[in-house]
Design an enzyme around this catalytic site. Sequence first.
Site, short mmCIF file in Angstrom:
data_model
loop_
_atom_site.label_atom_id
_atom_site.label_comp_id
_atom_site.label_asym_id
_atom_site.label_seq_id
_atom_site.Cartn_x
_atom_site.Cartn_y
_atom_site.Cartn_z
N CYS A 139 -32.09 42.09 167.77
CA CYS A 139 -30.79 42.03 167.10
C CYS A 139 -29.93 40.94 167.73
CB CYS A 139 -30.12 43.41 167.10
SG CYS A 139 -28.77 43.53 165.89
N HIS A 144 -33.99 46.24 164.20
CA HIS A 144 -34.15 47.11 165.37
C HIS A 144 -35.52 47.81 165.32
CE1 HIS A 144 -30.12 47.07 167.21
NE2 HIS A 144 -29.70 46.83 165.97
N GLU A 181 -36.78 49.71 167.48
CA GLU A 181 -36.64 51.06 168.04
C GLU A 181 -36.02 52.04 167.05
OE1 GLU A 181 -32.61 49.27 168.88
OE2 GLU A 181 -34.68 48.56 168.69
#
Length: 205
Positions: free
Chosen positions: A79, A185, A187
């Site tokens: 990001c 992202h 994650e």
Amino acid sequence: MIAIIDYGVGNLFSLKSSLASIGADACITGDKTEIENAEKIILPGVGAFGDAAKKLNDAHLDSVIVSEAKKGKPIMGICLGMQLLFEKSYEFGCFDGLGLIKGEIRPIDEVIDKNLKIPHIGWNALKFTDKKSKLFKYINDGDFVYFVHSYYAANCASSVIAYTEYSASLTAAVECGNVCGCQFHPEKSGKTGLNILRAFCEKGE
């Protein structure tokens, strides 16, 4: 060991948890020696480019990242962390980045349909370029990942390995030698994101 750089911005603990779930050994650190001793580096980030760049500089971590990149150590930006890898950003002014990838960070409202919402938030498909990347060895063209951003990487075609469509083609992932980055992202991107992290953890082995 993978060093997740802690400089005051970033979704650190969810990232560490994601890495743990795939069996990767990672630590959250702002310590120069730990970063230098790590096998790989992840630079996370959320917020404004200028503030993040200043925090990196104030912590003397910008020079560490550049030095380790020049040694050939695998580095991933996520990001805002990806955006910091570039030469400069035009977010609320003009700010210098780490200069590890050629290009600049510009507002997405310069290129997208004026009726679309900013920031760009949500699940979008990845479209691979013809630059084959080991980062995507466990995923497929068209898989969805999670974005939250108002700025994008521009003038960086030679490094783009994937883009996404939001009425315009926006840079989704980049790679330049041992340095790579994801605008999205991983994650927060379910199995697809975990598989991207898995590939990064293996990359170069």
